[in-house]
Design a protein around this motif. Structure first.
Motif, PDB file in Angstrom:
ATOM      1  N   TRP A  47      13.444   4.935  -5.022  1.00  0.00           N
ATOM      2  CA  TRP A  47      12.602   3.745  -4.897  1.00  0.00           C
ATOM      3  C   TRP A  47      11.483   4.012  -3.888  1.00  0.00           C
ATOM      4  CZ3 TRP A  47      13.190  -1.449  -6.733  1.00  0.00           C
ATOM      5  CH2 TRP A  47      12.334  -2.372  -6.140  1.00  0.00           C
ATOM      6  N   CYS A  48      11.818   4.575  -2.752  1.00  0.00           N
ATOM      7  CA  CYS A  48      10.849   4.768  -1.660  1.00  0.00           C
ATOM      8  C   CYS A  48       9.827   5.858  -1.950  1.00  0.00           C
ATOM      9  CB  CYS A  48      11.579   5.102  -0.369  1.00  0.00           C
ATOM     10  SG  CYS A  48      12.554   3.734   0.276  1.00  0.00           S
ATOM     11  N   LEU A  49      10.198   6.844  -2.734  1.00  0.00           N
ATOM     12  CA  LEU A  49       9.350   8.014  -2.952  1.00  0.00           C
ATOM     13  C   LEU A  49       7.916   7.681  -3.390  1.00  0.00           C
ATOM     14  CD1 LEU A  49       9.320  11.093  -2.827  1.00  0.00           C
ATOM     15  CD2 LEU A  49      10.076  11.107  -5.199  1.00  0.00           C
ATOM     16  N   PRO A  50       7.684   6.911  -4.453  1.00  0.00           N
ATOM     17  CA  PRO A  50       6.292   6.680  -4.860  1.00  0.00           C
ATOM     18  C   PRO A  50       5.474   5.914  -3.817  1.00  0.00           C
ATOM     19  CG  PRO A  50       7.780   5.360  -6.195  1.00  0.00           C
ATOM     20  CD  PRO A  50       8.629   6.257  -5.360  1.00  0.00           C
ATOM     21  N   PHE A  51       6.099   4.988  -3.127  1.00  0.00           N
ATOM     22  CA  PHE A  51       5.370   4.207  -2.129  1.00  0.00           C
ATOM     23  C   PHE A  51       5.016   5.063  -0.918  1.00  0.00           C
ATOM     24  CE2 PHE A  51       8.160   1.153  -4.382  1.00  0.00           C
ATOM     25  CZ  PHE A  51       7.151   0.520  -5.097  1.00  0.00           C
ATOM     26  N   LEU A  52       5.925   5.937  -0.512  1.00  0.00           N
ATOM     27  CA  LEU A  52       5.629   6.842   0.599  1.00  0.00           C
ATOM     28  C   LEU A  52       4.555   7.853   0.213  1.00  0.00           C
ATOM     29  CD1 LEU A  52       9.187   7.425   2.061  1.00  0.00           C
ATOM     30  CD2 LEU A  52       7.301   6.165   3.115  1.00  0.00           C
ATOM     31  N   ILE A  53       4.596   8.327  -1.018  1.00  0.00           N
ATOM     32  CA  ILE A  53       3.546   9.244  -1.473  1.00  0.00           C
ATOM     33  C   ILE A  53       2.192   8.525  -1.424  1.00  0.00           C
ATOM     34  CG2 ILE A  53       2.620  10.447  -3.490  1.00  0.00           C
ATOM     35  CD1 ILE A  53       5.542  11.170  -4.195  1.00  0.00           C
ATOM     36  N   ARG A  82       1.028   8.217   2.098  1.00  0.00           N
ATOM     37  CA  ARG A  82       0.668   9.530   2.660  1.00  0.00           C
ATOM     38  C   ARG A  82      -0.652  10.039   2.103  1.00  0.00           C
ATOM     39  NH1 ARG A  82      -1.185  13.353   4.423  1.00  0.00           N
ATOM     40  NH2 ARG A  82      -0.213  15.245   5.214  1.00  0.00           N
ATOM     41  N   VAL A  83      -0.914   9.803   0.835  1.00  0.00           N
ATOM     42  CA  VAL A  83      -2.079  10.385   0.166  1.00  0.00           C
ATOM     43  C   VAL A  83      -3.327   9.509   0.303  1.00  0.00           C
ATOM     44  CG1 VAL A  83      -2.988  11.067  -2.085  1.00  0.00           C
ATOM     45  CG2 VAL A  83      -0.659  11.681  -1.449  1.00  0.00           C
ATOM     46  N   VAL A  84      -3.172   8.210   0.149  1.00  0.00           N
ATOM     47  CA  VAL A  84      -4.324   7.311   0.124  1.00  0.00           C
ATOM     48  C   VAL A  84      -4.740   6.956   1.547  1.00  0.00           C
ATOM     49  CG1 VAL A  84      -5.094   5.003  -0.592  1.00  0.00           C
ATOM     50  CG2 VAL A  84      -3.695   6.395  -2.119  1.00  0.00           C
ATOM     51  N   ASP A  85      -6.029   6.942   1.791  1.00  0.00           N
ATOM     52  CA  ASP A  85      -6.559   6.505   3.087  1.00  0.00           C
ATOM     53  C   ASP A  85      -6.532   4.983   3.105  1.00  0.00           C
ATOM     54  OD1 ASP A  85      -7.844   5.991   5.437  1.00  0.00           O
ATOM     55  OD2 ASP A  85      -9.591   7.254   5.007  1.00  0.00           O
ATOM     56  N   THR A  86      -5.506   4.425   3.686  1.00  0.00           N
ATOM     57  CA  THR A  86      -5.299   2.977   3.660  1.00  0.00           C
ATOM     58  C   THR A  86      -6.307   2.222   4.516  1.00  0.00           C
ATOM     59  OG1 THR A  86      -3.636   3.198   5.393  1.00  0.00           O
ATOM     60  CG2 THR A  86      -2.847   3.136   3.114  1.00  0.00           C
ATOM     61  N   THR A  87      -7.067   2.922   5.345  1.00  0.00           N
ATOM     62  CA  THR A  87      -8.106   2.231   6.118  1.00  0.00           C
ATOM     63  C   THR A  87      -9.258   1.814   5.224  1.00  0.00           C
ATOM     64  OG1 THR A  87      -9.122   4.351   6.728  1.00  0.00           O
ATOM     65  CG2 THR A  87      -7.524   3.400   8.274  1.00  0.00           C
ATOM     66  N   TYR A  88      -9.435   2.487   4.071  1.00  0.00           N
ATOM     67  CA  TYR A  88     -10.502   2.146   3.127  1.00  0.00           C
ATOM     68  C   TYR A  88      -9.979   1.508   1.852  1.00  0.00           C
ATOM     69  CZ  TYR A  88     -13.277   5.090   6.168  1.00  0.00           C
ATOM     70  OH  TYR A  88     -13.902   5.612   7.256  1.00  0.00           O
ATOM     71  N   ALA A  89      -8.700   1.571   1.608  1.00  0.00           N
ATOM     72  CA  ALA A  89      -8.118   0.995   0.393  1.00  0.00           C
ATOM     73  C   ALA A  89      -8.046  -0.521   0.528  1.00  0.00           C
ATOM     74  CB  ALA A  89      -6.720   1.558   0.168  1.00  0.00           C
ATOM     75  N   SER A  90      -7.834  -1.167  -0.596  1.00  0.00           N
ATOM     76  CA  SER A  90      -7.679  -2.619  -0.601  1.00  0.00           C
ATOM     77  C   SER A  90      -6.517  -3.013   0.316  1.00  0.00           C
ATOM     78  CB  SER A  90      -7.395  -3.095  -2.028  1.00  0.00           C
ATOM     79  OG  SER A  90      -6.880  -4.404  -2.022  1.00  0.00           O
ATOM     80  N   LYS A  91      -6.775  -3.959   1.178  1.00  0.00           N
ATOM     81  CA  LYS A  91      -5.725  -4.414   2.104  1.00  0.00           C
ATOM     82  C   LYS A  91      -4.567  -5.053   1.349  1.00  0.00           C
ATOM     83  CE  LYS A  91      -8.073  -3.083   5.566  1.00  0.00           C
ATOM     84  NZ  LYS A  91      -7.880  -1.710   5.958  1.00  0.00           N
ATOM     85  N   TRP A  92      -4.888  -5.747   0.249  1.00  0.00           N
ATOM     86  CA  TRP A  92      -3.838  -6.385  -0.540  1.00  0.00           C
ATOM     87  C   TRP A  92      -2.989  -5.348  -1.271  1.00  0.00           C
ATOM     88  CZ3 TRP A  92      -2.210 -10.860   0.669  1.00  0.00           C
ATOM     89  CH2 TRP A  92      -3.076 -11.792   1.212  1.00  0.00           C
ATOM     90  N   LEU A  93      -3.613  -4.288  -1.742  1.00  0.00           N
ATOM     91  CA  LEU A  93      -2.857  -3.223  -2.396  1.00  0.00           C
ATOM     92  C   LEU A  93      -1.955  -2.529  -1.370  1.00  0.00           C
ATOM     93  CD1 LEU A  93      -2.187  -1.521  -4.861  1.00  0.00           C
ATOM     94  CD2 LEU A  93      -4.167  -0.087  -4.323  1.00  0.00           C
ATOM     95  N   THR A  94      -2.496  -2.265  -0.192  1.00  0.00           N
ATOM     96  CA  THR A  94      -1.685  -1.649   0.867  1.00  0.00           C
ATOM     97  C   THR A  94      -0.539  -2.566   1.255  1.00  0.00           C
ATOM     98  OG1 THR A  94      -3.616  -0.450   1.670  1.00  0.00           O
ATOM     99  CG2 THR A  94      -1.755  -0.664   3.179  1.00  0.00           C
ATOM    100  N   TRP A  95      -0.817  -3.864   1.371  1.00  0.00           N
ATOM    101  CA  TRP A  95       0.228  -4.827   1.693  1.00  0.00           C
ATOM    102  C   TRP A  95       1.307  -4.820   0.610  1.00  0.00           C
ATOM    103  CZ3 TRP A  95       1.767  -9.139  -1.090  1.00  0.00           C
ATOM    104  CH2 TRP A  95       2.694  -9.972  -0.445  1.00  0.00           C
ATOM    105  N   ALA A  96       0.892  -4.774  -0.657  1.00  0.00           N
ATOM    106  CA  ALA A  96       1.848  -4.763  -1.769  1.00  0.00           C
ATOM    107  C   ALA A  96       2.702  -3.499  -1.737  1.00  0.00           C
ATOM    108  CB  ALA A  96       1.108  -4.873  -3.104  1.00  0.00           C
TER     109      ALA A  96
END
Length: 171
Positions: A24-30, A33-47
């Motif tokens: 379960w955790c693997l895809p979310f951790l990937i 780790r890969v996406v720059d969450t400082t520039y990604a959608s805050k709602w997507l990061t929150w989800a």
């Protein structure tokens, strides 16, 4: 947790059910780790973080697994205590995974968690393989005996609990 524990009991696949948390955790951790969450959608990061934290925990399955494979009161008590000690040690260590000097992306922290998930997947697979192997060895020895020898073994054997040839490990 209740549904996972019930499913584990129904299927008898304790290692697979306990390891669902890792898968379960693997895809979310990937993603983290890969996406720059400082520039990604805050709602997507929150989800992604919310779904990561909603992972089904396998603790009831693991506690039952330890208890079932111990099969004597003494080893069951020691196994439960060791399980609890390692769980609490993991909680203490986890406070050092996400450090302030790694903010805001936490690349090191997410890398550590990915490594732990991979290690846990390997450990669950190894535990499953070990218990299956031990059960096969016992099955071979047990089936090599005649029915009379099996009855005599059960009556005379000093091997109790999981040391006996008639015991099968849950896996």
């Amino acid at each position: 947790m209740l549904a996972l524990a019930t499913f584990a009991e129904m299927t008898g696949q304790l290692a697979a059910c306990a390891s669902i948390f890792q898968f379960w955790c693997l895809p979310f951790l990937i993603y983290l780790r890969v996406v720059d969450t400082t520039y990604a959608s805050k709602w997507l990061t929150w989800a992604m973080i919310s779904l990561l934290l909603a992972a089904p925990l396998g603790h009831p399955v693991q506690v039952g697994w330890v208890s079932r494979n111990a099969n004597t009161v003494r080893s069951r008590a020691v196994g439960a205590a060791l399980y609890n000690m390692f769980l609490q040690a993991g909680v203490m260590i986890s406070s050092n995974v996400y450090r302030a000097n790694d903010a805001p992306r936490y690349r090191r922290g997410n890398s550590i968690l990915l490594g732990l998930v991979a290690l846990n997947m390997a450990l669950y697979a190894a535990a499953k393989a070990y218990y299956v192997w031990r059960n096969r060895v016992r099955d071979r020895r047990w089936r090599a005996m005649s029915p009379e020898q099996q009855v005599a073994y059960l009556a005379d054997s000093q091997a109790c609990g999981n040391r006996g040839l008639d015991f099968r490990f849950a896996s």
